[in-house]
Design a protein around this motif. Sequence first.
Motif, mmCIF file in Angstrom:
data_model
loop_
_atom_site.group_PDB
_atom_site.id
_atom_site.type_symbol
_atom_site.label_atom_id
_atom_site.label_comp_id
_atom_site.label_asym_id
_atom_site.label_seq_id
_atom_site.Cartn_x
_atom_site.Cartn_y
_atom_site.Cartn_z
ATOM 1 N N VAL A 135 2.907 -20.803 -5.022
ATOM 2 C CA VAL A 135 2.561 -18.794 -5.124
ATOM 3 C C VAL A 135 0.558 -19.191 -4.156
ATOM 4 C CG1 VAL A 135 1.722 -17.489 -7.007
ATOM 5 C CG2 VAL A 135 3.667 -18.846 -6.579
ATOM 6 N N ILE A 136 0.861 -18.052 -3.585
ATOM 7 C CA ILE A 136 -0.712 -17.964 -2.858
ATOM 8 C C ILE A 136 -1.120 -16.285 -2.403
ATOM 9 C CG2 ILE A 136 0.056 -18.247 -0.844
ATOM 10 C CD1 ILE A 136 -2.170 -20.301 -0.435
ATOM 11 N N ASP A 137 -2.125 -16.398 -2.460
ATOM 12 C CA ASP A 137 -3.344 -14.812 -2.136
ATOM 13 C C ASP A 137 -2.061 -14.957 -1.098
ATOM 14 O OD1 ASP A 137 -4.936 -13.295 -0.655
ATOM 15 O OD2 ASP A 137 -5.493 -13.206 -3.085
ATOM 16 N N ARG A 138 -1.292 -13.875 -0.941
ATOM 17 C CA ARG A 138 -0.810 -13.011 0.855
ATOM 18 C C ARG A 138 -2.241 -12.670 1.307
ATOM 19 N NH1 ARG A 138 0.138 -8.487 3.596
ATOM 20 N NH2 ARG A 138 -1.387 -7.703 2.102
ATOM 21 N N ASN A 139 -3.318 -12.618 1.311
ATOM 22 C CA ASN A 139 -4.215 -12.568 2.201
ATOM 23 C C ASN A 139 -4.891 -13.312 3.069
ATOM 24 O OD1 ASN A 139 -4.083 -9.405 3.711
ATOM 25 N ND2 ASN A 139 -5.720 -8.602 1.501
ATOM 26 N N GLY A 185 3.378 -5.958 -7.493
ATOM 27 C CA GLY A 185 2.795 -4.654 -6.145
ATOM 28 C C GLY A 185 5.027 -4.439 -6.119
ATOM 29 N N LEU A 186 5.889 -4.676 -6.720
ATOM 30 C CA LEU A 186 6.986 -3.209 -6.653
ATOM 31 C C LEU A 186 7.437 -2.628 -7.530
ATOM 32 C CD1 LEU A 186 9.039 -6.586 -5.985
ATOM 33 C CD2 LEU A 186 8.358 -4.895 -4.074
ATOM 34 N N ASP A 187 8.355 -1.611 -7.183
ATOM 35 C CA ASP A 187 8.112 -0.949 -8.213
ATOM 36 C C ASP A 187 9.350 -1.052 -9.275
ATOM 37 O OD1 ASP A 187 6.680 1.119 -6.921
ATOM 38 O OD2 ASP A 187 8.077 2.224 -5.693
ATOM 39 N N PRO A 188 9.796 -0.639 -10.281
ATOM 40 C CA PRO A 188 10.950 -0.990 -11.012
ATOM 41 C C PRO A 188 12.260 -0.896 -10.249
ATOM 42 C CG PRO A 188 9.572 0.408 -11.908
ATOM 43 C CD PRO A 188 8.990 0.408 -10.840
ATOM 44 N N GLY A 189 13.557 -1.746 -10.478
ATOM 45 C CA GLY A 189 14.755 -2.015 -9.600
ATOM 46 C C GLY A 189 14.499 -2.222 -8.226
ATOM 47 N N ASN A 227 2.899 -6.070 0.760
ATOM 48 C CA ASN A 227 1.672 -5.482 0.313
ATOM 49 C C ASN A 227 1.385 -5.836 -1.715
ATOM 50 O OD1 ASN A 227 3.761 -3.595 -0.663
ATOM 51 N ND2 ASN A 227 3.148 -1.710 0.365
ATOM 52 N N SER A 228 1.865 -6.805 -1.293
ATOM 53 C CA SER A 228 1.337 -7.845 -2.613
ATOM 54 C C SER A 228 0.410 -8.336 -3.166
ATOM 55 C CB SER A 228 2.803 -8.487 -3.252
ATOM 56 O OG SER A 228 2.931 -9.311 -2.312
ATOM 57 N N ASP A 229 -0.244 -8.957 -3.850
ATOM 58 C CA ASP A 229 -1.320 -9.472 -4.112
ATOM 59 C C ASP A 229 -1.399 -11.157 -3.757
ATOM 60 O OD1 ASP A 229 -3.334 -7.324 -4.191
ATOM 61 O OD2 ASP A 229 -3.274 -7.779 -6.433
#
Length: 372
Positions: free
Chosen positions: A256-260, A354-358, A332-334
């Motif tokens: 798990v890592i910071d995307r940017n 950063g995801l919508d539900p579902g 577009n997640s962190d």
Amino acid sequence: MKFIVSSTYLLKQLQVLGGVINSSNTLPILDNFLFELDNNHLTVSASDLETTMASTLDVESESKGSVAIPARLLLDTLKTFPEQPLTFVVEDNNTIEISSNHGKYALAYADGNEFPKAVALEDPSKTVITGDILATAISKTIFAAGNDDLRPVMSGVFFQFSTEGLTFVATDAHKLVKYTREDVKANQVAEFIMPKKPLNLLKGILAASDDEIAIEYNDSNAKFTFENSVLICRLIDGKYPNYEAVIPKENPNRLVIDRNQFLNSVRRVSIFSNKTTHQIRLKIAGAELNISAEDIDYSNKAEERLTCDYQGDDMQIGFNSRFLTEMLNNLNSDEVQLEMSMPNRAGILTPVDGLDPGEQVTMLVMPVMLNN
């Protein structure tokens, strides 16, 4: 046949439709817009035989008729006008005359009946979805679709509708993206493969729209109806490969890592990678990720160390940096999670937040052989 319409309103609609027209057409009539007038309603269509799009505009008129007007010429003319009403009059000498505040412009037109008719869908199934959800689904997947003419099924996006949710998949055999929505459901099971061109058009139009879109489809065609427009396209024929089979189920190694931070490192390091393979090496030990690349032909090499959260055995795995960059760019997640099992099995990239539900996004990237 005569009608009056606002210049910017007409231009805005025609620019969208202009995306359908190919730069070189085998049939000369396809270089035209079809204008069909029925009193106050003007329907403008554009087609490349595979994809047809039509928009209905409100105009001032008391006549009926249909003509085909050269698209390039009309667009170039309209782009130069400030906002003003334009009057279109079809003259007897086979020209259509446009009158503005300052002048008159005559274009030769073709007979509207020569324009190919759009396909009517026979007993279609129907699903309704909001515009922004469809636009997101397209932009999240379309970049992963292939460009290989020998495998046409992989050059489109696979739509899979069921009563549990909607799934969109694209792959080119090196990378795969699966986008799922469980908050939108279809009333029956269906699957079809959409070509890229109509999807790119839809993506551009629907990006910021909350309107409902009706999708109707049968075995050969799909029809999208929204606001005042209709888009009909031919589907790609063939059976989509069984993508579930290539997604590895057991992935004990998790990073798990910071995307940017990860994206910027991969971008920087990849400048030093081999220009044909674009190979970068990820070496993970403890809580440290080491990203390196080397171009032996030019003695260029780069290496960066990042801290990360890692559970699993120490390992080294190689990826094509272009695929990794594309995928990280598209999320577009962190934070992102990369799951791996072995250096020769695919890695699975998923957003942590950063995801919508579902909403679910799974991205799969094939490794490359490391030359030690």
